[in-house]
Every structure is written in C-alpha cells, then in structure tokens.
Design a protein around this motif. Structure first.
Motif, PDB file in Angstrom:
ATOM      1  N   VAL A 294       0.836  -1.203   0.000  1.00 31.31           N
ATOM      2  CA  VAL A 294       0.000   0.000   0.000  1.00 31.31           C
ATOM      3  C   VAL A 294       0.871   1.253   0.000  1.00 31.31           C
ATOM      4  N   LEU A 295       1.887   1.265   0.838  1.00 30.87           N
ATOM      5  CA  LEU A 295       2.732   2.444   0.969  1.00 30.87           C
ATOM      6  C   LEU A 295       3.510   2.731  -0.313  1.00 30.87           C
ATOM      7  N   LEU A 296       3.796   1.692  -1.091  1.00 29.65           N
ATOM      8  CA  LEU A 296       4.562   1.867  -2.325  1.00 29.65           C
ATOM      9  C   LEU A 296       3.670   2.054  -3.551  1.00 29.65           C
ATOM     10  N   ASP A 297       2.363   2.040  -3.348  1.00 30.38           N
ATOM     11  CA  ASP A 297       1.413   2.137  -4.456  1.00 30.38           C
ATOM     12  C   ASP A 297       1.004   3.593  -4.662  1.00 30.38           C
ATOM     13  N   ALA A 298       1.455   4.185  -5.759  1.00 33.50           N
ATOM     14  CA  ALA A 298       1.143   5.588  -6.025  1.00 33.50           C
ATOM     15  C   ALA A 298      -0.344   5.817  -6.243  1.00 33.50           C
ATOM     16  N   SER A 299      -1.085   4.762  -6.618  1.00 31.64           N
ATOM     17  CA  SER A 299      -2.518   4.922  -6.861  1.00 31.64           C
ATOM     18  C   SER A 299      -3.341   4.850  -5.576  1.00 31.64           C
ATOM     19  N   ALA A 300      -2.730   4.403  -4.476  1.00 32.62           N
ATOM     20  CA  ALA A 300      -3.446   4.358  -3.201  1.00 32.62           C
ATOM     21  C   ALA A 300      -3.641   5.776  -2.680  1.00 32.62           C
ATOM     22  N   SER A 301      -4.704   5.975  -1.943  1.00 28.84           N
ATOM     23  CA  SER A 301      -4.982   7.312  -1.423  1.00 28.84           C
ATOM     24  C   SER A 301      -3.929   7.716  -0.389  1.00 28.84           C
ATOM     25  N   GLU A 302      -3.791   9.017  -0.200  1.00 28.89           N
ATOM     26  CA  GLU A 302      -2.840   9.516   0.796  1.00 28.89           C
ATOM     27  C   GLU A 302      -3.201   9.003   2.183  1.00 28.89           C
ATOM     28  N   THR A 303      -4.496   8.948   2.472  1.00 31.42           N
ATOM     29  CA  THR A 303      -4.938   8.454   3.781  1.00 31.42           C
ATOM     30  C   THR A 303      -4.527   7.000   3.989  1.00 31.42           C
ATOM     31  N   ALA A 304      -4.723   6.169   2.948  1.00 34.97           N
ATOM     32  CA  ALA A 304      -4.368   4.754   3.060  1.00 34.97           C
ATOM     33  C   ALA A 304      -2.866   4.575   3.229  1.00 34.97           C
ATOM     34  N   ARG A 305      -2.084   5.376   2.511  1.00 33.53           N
ATOM     35  CA  ARG A 305      -0.627   5.227   2.611  1.00 33.53           C
ATOM     36  C   ARG A 305      -0.109   5.691   3.969  1.00 33.53           C
ATOM     37  N   LEU A 306      -0.659   6.763   4.489  1.00 35.55           N
ATOM     38  CA  LEU A 306      -0.232   7.218   5.812  1.00 35.55           C
ATOM     39  C   LEU A 306      -0.660   6.229   6.894  1.00 35.55           C
ATOM     40  N   HIS A 307      -1.826   5.622   6.703  1.00 37.17           N
ATOM     41  CA  HIS A 307      -2.279   4.580   7.634  1.00 37.17           C
ATOM     42  C   HIS A 307      -1.306   3.401   7.613  1.00 37.17           C
TER      43      HIS A 307
END
Length: 346
Positions: A140-153
């Motif tokens: 998730v953290l490495l996925d540029a298409s994931a939302s900012e909220t999901a990556r910070l989570h």
C-alpha cells in the motif's frame, strides 16, 4: 493438505485441484501477502488474466496469465467470470474469460475474493496490532494509486514516523523493504541480499523511491563467476546508468559487446570475474590483488580476454567500453520479468 489433495485427485481431479487452490491462498494469507500477489495467484491458477477493481477504495490491479502486472484502463467485460467483495456488492474480481465457471475457476474466485477482502480490511480499514514486516502494508505504501490516507495509515502500522525520511529496498525475488533513514544515514539491508536501494524520500514519495530501487536492482549481480559484480546498488549512485536501464527491456536485443562477454564467459570460468575486477578497480595491480593473482598472471589472462572480446581494455576508452558492456549484460540478465507463482493446481 498436500497429502489430502493427492488422495482427492486420485478420486476426483476437480476436488483435488480445488483443495490445492484453498491451500495456495491460505499460504498467501499466512505470509501476509499483498493485493498484487493475490491477484497474481488468481491469474496464474486460472490460466487467464485477472483484475481487481475496488472503486470504493480506489484499488485497481490487473495481472496477466504469466504473472506480470499489466494494468489497463479498459472496462471489464460483463461476460467475464467475476465475484463481488461483499454479498450484495458489484463485481470486483474478474477472471478475463467467459463462463460458465468450472470447479477450479469458482474456487479461485471464492478464495481470492475472501483473501483480498481480508487484506483490504487489514490495510485500508481496521488493522491488526502486529503489522511490522507486513508485505500488504508495504505494498500500500509503495502504491502511487493508493490514497494519501491509506498510505499514511500503512506507514503508521509499519512504525514509520512522519517527518523521518525513508527509502524503499527492492530485493531479488520480488520482496520489498522500507527503511527509515536517520540523520546519520541508514544501514544496508540485513544480511547480504541482492538488492536495489531507492533514495531517501518523505513517506508519501516512497512510490518513486521504489521505482528507482527496481532499476537499481537490475544493475546488481549475484557476485558469482558467471555473474560478477555488486550485489547491492544504490539508485542515487547510478547516474546515467538509469537512462541506460530505461532503454533495455525484455525484448531488447543485446549489442555485440554483450555477446562478446558471453563468449568470454564460455571461454574460461574465471574470465568474467577477471574482467569485472579490471573494470571496477582503479588499476591492474589493485585488480590483481582483488583476484588474488600475481600481476603477470593477470596480464597474461587479460591478453587472452582481449582476443576473445575483440578490443583492448588497457586504455580509458576500452575500459569504459567494458564497463558499459558489463552493465548492459546485467540489465539483460535481470530484465523485468514475471514474478514466480508456484503450486498451480492440477
């Protein structure tokens, strides 16, 4: 489970294959695999491309039948085999072929959807307390298409602190690591892995660090006689080699100098390691020391190597040509390829 699958296969091949599918996805969940690995498993097990589209969470993953990530923007065909993530929800996972579904296809859809739902709930909904090293959070953290909220989570669950730079590390075999970078600089990955190391960036820029790490990984080598060179390459030290890597893909034809290196490798088991030392060391004497050879022995072997290569490596131009040829050989040998998926049913 394998013994049970074997017994069932003897009685009913479809039942045995279905048990193997169950065991396969159970193993992925046990290893805390990410969404791409689950969609890849569905594609390879079903023998056709598979795609996941969760519009609510903004997740889109497509993998072809060979296991390669192959996202596209074409809409799913309603005639394809599909399954929803929730009982009353819209189709979210498709196997890109028309029905009706056989026993194996139905089981692939059922187990893949259940596994995907568990990963989505864990990484983009409620998450477990023990998340360190969880590849799904890393994905998730490495996925540029994931939302900012999901990556910070995901970053919080991985124990990464906002404001502290981090970098992505691509390991041979497809695994990813994320390392925090303290002011004094980060230590290399534990052990002696073949790895590409991305630059230190802020947490939300880790997808770019991951892309650079994948390029750096292609410039690494096994460190053996037949594949000599560095086992670890840092992206921020690649310079113009990154441009060279972008020009070499799976379908690119090697230039004659790369073929010359392959001839050299076939001529003598020590040839490539010697040429790599000559290319990477500051002088022939330091190369001889690194190879544990007498200077005159190295000179004799180098003369033989130059005959095989077809050019002299003594001068600056010839040495640069050798360095480029070795880099190109690594790029061809470690071109982007399908990730391995084992334990196909059948």
């Amino acid at each position: 489970m394998k013994e049970l699958a074997g017994r069932l296969t003897a009685l009913d091949p479809d039942a045995g294959a279905a048990v193997r599918v169950i065991a396969y996805f159970d193993r992925l969940l046990e290893t805390r695999a990410g969404l791409e690995a689950l969609v890849r498993g569905a594609a390879v097990l079903a023998g056709c491309p598979a795609r996941l589209a969760d519009e609510k969470r903004g997740v889109h993953v497509r993998v072809d039948a060979d296991g390669r990530r192959a996202d596209d923007e074409e809409p799913a065909d309603p005639a394809w085999l599909s399954a929803p993530l929730t009982p009353d929800g819209p189709p979210a996972l498709w196997l890109e072929r028309e029905g009706p579904a056989g026993v194996v296809d139905a089981m692939v859809l059922e187990r893949a959807v259940a596994s995907i739902r568990a990963v989505l709930d864990r990484t983009r909904g409620s998450a477990p307390v023990d998340a360190a090293g969880d590849q799904a959070f890393v994905e998730v953290l490495l996925d540029a298409s994931a939302s900012e909220t999901a990556r910070l989570h995901a970053a919080r669950r991985l124990g990464l602190r906002p404001g502290v730079p981090a970098r992505a590390v691509a390991l041979a075999g497809g695994q990813a690591l994320i390392q925090s970078v303290p002011p004094s600089g980060a230590a290399p990955p534990p052990g002696d892995p073949r790895a590409g190391v991305g630059p230190a960036v802020r947490l939300l820029d880790l997808p770019a660090s991951w892309s650079a790490a994948l390029v750096a990984l292609r410039l690494t080598a096994e460190g053996t006689e037949q594949d000599p060179g560095p086992r670890l390459v840092r992206a921020d030290q690649m310079g113009g080699l990154a441009v060279l890597a972008a020009a070499i893909g799976p379908g690119s034809d090697p230039i004659p100098d790369v073929h010359a290196l392959d001839r050299a490798a076939a001529a003598a088991p020590w040839m490539l390691a010697m040429l790599d030392a000559v290319a990477s060391q500051s002088s022939l004497r330091t190369a001889a020391t690194a190879l544990h050879l007498h200077h005159s022995t190295l000179q004799d072997r180098l003369a033989h190597a130059e005959q095989v290569l077809g050019w002299s490596v003594h001068g600056p131009q010839g040495r640069l040509r050798l360095q480029l040829a070795l880099a190109l050989r690594r790029l061809h040998h470690h071109a982007p390829a399908a990730a391995a998926v084992s334990d196909r049913p059948g």
